[in-house]
Design a protein around this motif. Structure first.
Motif, short mmCIF file in Angstrom:
data_model
loop_
_atom_site.label_atom_id
_atom_site.label_comp_id
_atom_site.label_asym_id
_atom_site.label_seq_id
_atom_site.Cartn_x
_atom_site.Cartn_y
_atom_site.Cartn_z
N ARG A 119 0.97 -0.90 0.19
CA ARG A 119 0.25 0.25 0.43
C ARG A 119 1.00 1.53 -0.19
NH1 ARG A 119 -4.74 0.44 4.22
NH2 ARG A 119 -5.75 -0.52 2.41
N VAL A 120 0.23 2.48 -0.98
CA VAL A 120 1.06 3.49 -0.47
C VAL A 120 0.14 4.37 0.06
CG1 VAL A 120 1.87 6.03 -1.95
CG2 VAL A 120 1.99 2.87 -2.82
N VAL A 121 0.55 5.80 0.69
CA VAL A 121 -0.29 6.53 1.56
C VAL A 121 -0.31 7.83 0.75
CG1 VAL A 121 -1.33 7.59 3.74
CG2 VAL A 121 -1.68 5.59 3.70
N ALA A 174 -0.70 -1.13 -10.87
CA ALA A 174 0.33 -1.37 -10.16
C ALA A 174 -0.24 -2.33 -9.51
CB ALA A 174 1.20 -0.36 -9.51
N GLY A 175 0.41 -2.94 -8.14
CA GLY A 175 -0.03 -3.57 -7.65
C GLY A 175 -0.03 -4.26 -6.40
N TRP A 176 0.25 -2.58 -5.90
CA TRP A 176 0.23 -2.26 -4.51
C TRP A 176 -1.40 -0.80 -4.56
CZ3 TRP A 176 -0.20 2.79 -6.39
CH2 TRP A 176 0.65 3.54 -6.98
N ASP A 177 -2.12 -1.02 -3.80
CA ASP A 177 -3.65 -0.04 -3.45
C ASP A 177 -2.89 1.53 -3.09
OD1 ASP A 177 -2.86 -1.71 -1.04
OD2 ASP A 177 -4.73 -0.85 -0.43
N LEU A 178 -3.52 2.55 -3.37
CA LEU A 178 -3.68 3.65 -2.66
C LEU A 178 -4.64 4.36 -2.49
CD1 LEU A 178 -1.15 6.42 -3.43
CD2 LEU A 178 -3.25 7.12 -5.37
#
Length: 338
Positions: A119-121, A174-178
Motif C-alpha cells: 500500500r501507498v499512502v 500496479a500491484g499496490w493500492d493507493l
C-alpha cells in the motif's frame, strides 16, 4: 516484529509527525531523506525512536533522482509518500514547482512497483481539490479536482492536482493500492528551526511581527498530529481507500493574532487588519507571493468538507485554537522564536 514502512520526506514538518505516529504504533520506519547524516535534520527523529523503542533507519534519497528510493523501499510492506516541494510562486513555475512534484511522485511510485509493496499512502493537499474561488460554490470534498489551475494562476494547485492524478493512474496498473490524504494548512508543534519555515510559518510570522498588520487571508487548518493519525489509519485499516480531506476549521489571520496576543500579551502582537491594496503592493516585492494566487486568497473564506476522514479513518480533529496555541508554544519554549 511488524514489517517496516518507508516514509519519504521524514525530516519535514508533516513527515516528522507521521514518523512519530508510526514509531509510537510500533511500526519500524525507514526514513528516506536527502541528508541522512545531518544530525540537525535527523536528531529529533532519533529521539522519537529512542522514546518509543521502535526501529528507525535512515536512507539517502532524492526526489529528482530516478532509482534513489529503490534501496529504502525494498523489503517494506508499504510507503508513506509525503516528500514534496512547497512553493506557491517561482520565476519558472513549470521547472521549479510542477516538474519536481510530478517527477518526484513518479520516481517514488516506480520504486514502489519495483519493490512489490502492499500500500501507498500519499500526502496530497486541498490545493488538488480547487482554489478559494471554487470553494465559494460548495465545500470542496473528495469528489473535487483543481482542473482549473494553470501555470499562470495557480502553479502549486496545478502541481498537486497533476501529481495526485499521476499517482491514481499508476496505481491502476500496479500491484499496490493507493490511499490519499488531502490536508489543509497544517499547524502543530514544531521539532526544529526548519519546521518554522514550513506551514507553521504563518504563526511564526505573527509572533515575529513580520507584517505591519494582518493580511485579510483566511486559512483552512488541521493539526499535524491529526494528519499523522490519518496517515497511520490509512495505512493500517484494510478497508481504507480513496481520498480523505483533512480540515478541522478556518481562521482569519487576524483571529490567530488576536488569540496569540491574549495568550502571550508580553509580545504585544499586531492585531490590526492590513488593507488589501497594501498587501498587493507588498506582493510586488516578495517573490513568495504571486499576484494571481494572492487575488484568489484575499478576503475569501475557504470551505472544505473534512467529515469523510472522521468516518472512514476513525480520526477526530483537535480544536483549531488549540493547534494554533500549541504551534506558538513549541516555537517560543524551544527558543526557535525569541
Amino acid at each position: 516484529m511488524a514489517a517496516p514502512v518507508c516514509i519519504t520526506g521524514a525530516t519535514g514538518f508533516v513527515g516528522s509527525h507521521i514518523v512519530d505516529a508510526f514509531l509510537q504504533a510500533g511500526v519500524p520506519v525507514r526514513a528516506a531523506v536527502r541528508s541522512p547524516d545531518d544530525p540537525d535534520k535527523t536528531g529529533h527523529l532519533i529521539e522519537m525512536a529512542q522514546r518509543h523503542g521502535t526501529e528507525l533507519t535512515f536512507h539517502g534519497a532524492n526526489l529528482a533522482e530516478p532509482g534513489s528510493f529503490d534501496q529504502a523501499i525494498q523489503g517494506c510492506e508499504g510507503v508513506i509518500h509525503t516528500a514534496a516541494s512547497v512553493r506557491l510562486a517561482a520565476p519558472d513555475p513549470q521547472k521549479q514547482i510542477v516538474d519536481p512534484s510530478i517527477n518526484g511522485t513518479r520516481n517514488v511510485l516506480t520504486a514502489c512497483t519495483n519493490a512489490g509493496i502492499r500500500r501507498v499512502v500519499m500526502t496530497s493537499s486541498v490545493a488538488a481539490l480547487g482554489n478559494y474561488r471554487a470553494s465559494q460554490d460548495h465545500p470542496l470534498s473528495e469528489a473535487d479536482w483543481n482542473d482549473a489551475a494553470t501555470l499562470q494562476t495557480d502553479p502549486y494547485g496545478l502541481a498537486k492536482c497533476q501529481a495526485e492524478r499521476l499517482a491514481w493512474s499508476m496505481s491502476e496498473e500496479a500491484g499496490w493500492d493507493l490511499v490519499v490524504c488531502n490536508p489543509s494548512l497544517v499547524l502543530g508543534p514544531v521539532f526544529n528551526k526548519r519546521h518554522c519555515a514550513a506551514s507553521p510559518a504563518t504563526v511564526g510570522d505573527i509572533l515575529k511581527r513580520a507584517f505591519p498588520a494582518n493580511p485579510r487571508i483566511c486559512f483552512g487548518i488541521v493539526d499535524a498530529r491529526d494528519v499523522a493519525q490519518a496517515h497511520l489509519a490509512a495505512y493500517q485499516r484494510p478497508d481504507a481507500q480513496g481520498r480523505h480531506v483533512l480540515a478541522a476549521g478556518t481562521r482569519w489571520m487576524r483571529d490567530i493574532a488576536v488569540l496569540l496576543d491574549g495568550v502571550f500579551p508580553e509580545r504585544r502582537l499586531k492585531t490590526r487588519t492590513l488593507p488589501n491594496l497594501l498587501m498587493r503592493i507588498g506582493a510586488r516585492f516578495d517573490q513568495r507571493l504571486d499576484p494571481h494566487v494572492l487575488s484568489d486568497l484575499l478576503g475569501r473564506v475557504p470551505h472544505y468538507d473534512g467529515s469523510h476522514a472522521v468516518d472512514a479513518l476513525g480520526i477526530s480533529y483537535r480544536d483549531v485554537d488549540s493547534s494554533v496555541v500549541d504551534t506558538a508554544k513549541s516555537m517560543i519554549e524551544s527558543g526557535l522564536i525569541r
